[in-house]
Design a protein around this motif. Structure first.
Motif, PDB file in Angstrom:
ATOM      1  N   LEU A   1      19.796  -8.317  18.006  1.00 40.51           N
ATOM      2  CA  LEU A   1      19.589  -6.933  17.557  1.00 40.51           C
ATOM      3  C   LEU A   1      20.368  -6.622  16.280  1.00 40.51           C
ATOM      4  O   LEU A   1      19.903  -5.858  15.433  1.00 40.51           O
ATOM      5  CB  LEU A   1      19.970  -5.955  18.670  1.00 40.51           C
ATOM      6  N   SER A   2      21.543  -7.234  16.142  1.00 41.56           N
ATOM      7  CA  SER A   2      22.358  -6.982  14.953  1.00 41.56           C
ATOM      8  C   SER A   2      21.828  -7.695  13.721  1.00 41.56           C
ATOM      9  O   SER A   2      22.236  -7.380  12.599  1.00 41.56           O
ATOM     10  CB  SER A   2      23.808  -7.409  15.209  1.00 41.56           C
ATOM     11  N   SER A   3      20.917  -8.636  13.901  1.00 48.33           N
ATOM     12  CA  SER A   3      20.468  -9.463  12.780  1.00 48.33           C
ATOM     13  C   SER A   3      18.985  -9.327  12.457  1.00 48.33           C
ATOM     14  O   SER A   3      18.461 -10.086  11.646  1.00 48.33           O
ATOM     15  CB  SER A   3      20.789 -10.925  13.076  1.00 48.33           C
ATOM     16  N   ILE A   4      18.308  -8.412  13.103  1.00 45.24           N
ATOM     17  CA  ILE A   4      16.896  -8.154  12.776  1.00 45.24           C
ATOM     18  C   ILE A   4      16.858  -7.192  11.593  1.00 45.24           C
ATOM     19  O   ILE A   4      17.580  -6.197  11.584  1.00 45.24           O
ATOM     20  CB  ILE A   4      16.145  -7.548  13.990  1.00 45.24           C
ATOM     21  N   PRO A   5      16.024  -7.471  10.590  1.00 42.85           N
ATOM     22  CA  PRO A   5      15.896  -6.527   9.471  1.00 42.85           C
ATOM     23  C   PRO A   5      15.027  -5.331   9.879  1.00 42.85           C
ATOM     24  O   PRO A   5      13.845  -5.262   9.557  1.00 42.85           O
ATOM     25  CB  PRO A   5      15.241  -7.370   8.368  1.00 42.85           C
TER      26      PRO A   5
ATOM     27  N   LEU B   1       7.830  -9.946  21.216  1.00 41.24           N
ATOM     28  CA  LEU B   1       7.758 -10.706  22.477  1.00 41.24           C
ATOM     29  C   LEU B   1       9.136 -11.195  22.892  1.00 41.24           C
ATOM     30  O   LEU B   1       9.481 -11.191  24.071  1.00 41.24           O
ATOM     31  CB  LEU B   1       6.788 -11.879  22.344  1.00 41.24           C
ATOM     32  N   VAL B   2       9.923 -11.617  21.922  1.00 43.15           N
ATOM     33  CA  VAL B   2      11.299 -12.055  22.198  1.00 43.15           C
ATOM     34  C   VAL B   2      12.087 -10.899  22.794  1.00 43.15           C
ATOM     35  O   VAL B   2      12.740 -11.040  23.840  1.00 43.15           O
ATOM     36  CB  VAL B   2      11.993 -12.585  20.919  1.00 43.15           C
TER      37      VAL B   2
ATOM     38  N   ILE C   1      24.749 -11.104  25.530  1.00 45.53           N
ATOM     39  CA  ILE C   1      25.446 -11.454  24.289  1.00 45.53           C
ATOM     40  C   ILE C   1      24.431 -11.912  23.243  1.00 45.53           C
ATOM     41  O   ILE C   1      24.476 -11.486  22.084  1.00 45.53           O
ATOM     42  CB  ILE C   1      26.518 -12.540  24.536  1.00 45.53           C
ATOM     43  N   GLY C   2      23.511 -12.765  23.652  1.00 48.55           N
ATOM     44  CA  GLY C   2      22.478 -13.235  22.731  1.00 48.55           C
ATOM     45  C   GLY C   2      21.632 -12.100  22.191  1.00 48.55           C
ATOM     46  O   GLY C   2      21.312 -12.054  20.997  1.00 48.55           O
TER      47      GLY C   2
ATOM     48  N   THR D   1      22.077 -17.607  10.310  1.00 54.38           N
ATOM     49  CA  THR D   1      23.305 -17.962  11.035  1.00 54.38           C
ATOM     50  C   THR D   1      23.387 -17.231  12.372  1.00 54.38           C
ATOM     51  O   THR D   1      23.621 -17.848  13.419  1.00 54.38           O
ATOM     52  CB  THR D   1      24.548 -17.640  10.177  1.00 54.38           C
ATOM     53  N   MET D   2      23.191 -15.932  12.328  1.00 53.52           N
ATOM     54  CA  MET D   2      23.300 -15.145  13.555  1.00 53.52           C
ATOM     55  C   MET D   2      22.197 -15.483  14.549  1.00 53.52           C
ATOM     56  O   MET D   2      22.440 -15.562  15.757  1.00 53.52           O
ATOM     57  CB  MET D   2      23.280 -13.656  13.225  1.00 53.52           C
TER      58      MET D   2
END
Length: 154
Positions: A135-139, A15-16, A129-130, A94-95
């Protein structure tokens, strides 16, 4: 509680992503078509931010009850060298926290902007940017570093 929040967190991530992608689409579309920033655009922006903030609250709760994070915090010197432990104990939180702040600040700046062009430009920039941070921090299930399934069953 952990067994309920973890699948819920996994579900709400979609959803995010959908709400942010749609808000970013509306921001770029409105900017390039030189549209007036409408009530619909404002509503889409606020819905995306609220879904993100709900997800963040669930994530913070998970952080404090997660067995992986508990291990990471109790065995920091060892766990910091283990990719999966470090990811969930330090990098992911953190991210994602930074991403939530970036998007929330962006929404606040949009609310204070005077012209439609400014509103669309600010929303497009800060939300993009968010989204990149998120996207870079989702497993992701396809990640060779740390992976989790795309959907978790309740």
């Amino acid at each position: 509680m952990y067994q309920i929040l973890l699948p819920l967190h996994s579900l709400i991530r979609w959803l995010v992503l959908i709400s942010l992608l749609f808000a970013i689409y509306r921001a770029y579309y409105g900017r390039f078509k030189k549209l007036d920033f409408s009530t619909f655009d404002n509503t889409i922006m606020h819905i995306a931010v609220k879904i993100l903030q709900i997800q963040f609250c669930i994530g913070i709760t998970l952080y404090f009850i997660s067995p992986i994070v508990r291990y990471f915090l109790n065995n920091f010197k060892t766990a910091v060298h283990l990719r999966e432990m470090r990811f969930f104990g330090m990098e992911h939180i953190t991210m994602m926290t930074i991403a939530v702040f970036v998007i929330t600040i962006g929404a606040e700046k949009v609310s204070k902007a005077k012209t439609s062009e400014q509103k669309y430009r600010i929303m497009a920039l800060w939300f993009s940017i968010g989204l990149v941070l998120i996207l870079s921090s989702i497993p992701w299930s396809f990640s060779p570093l740390t992976s989790r399934p795309g959907f978790r069953a309740f």
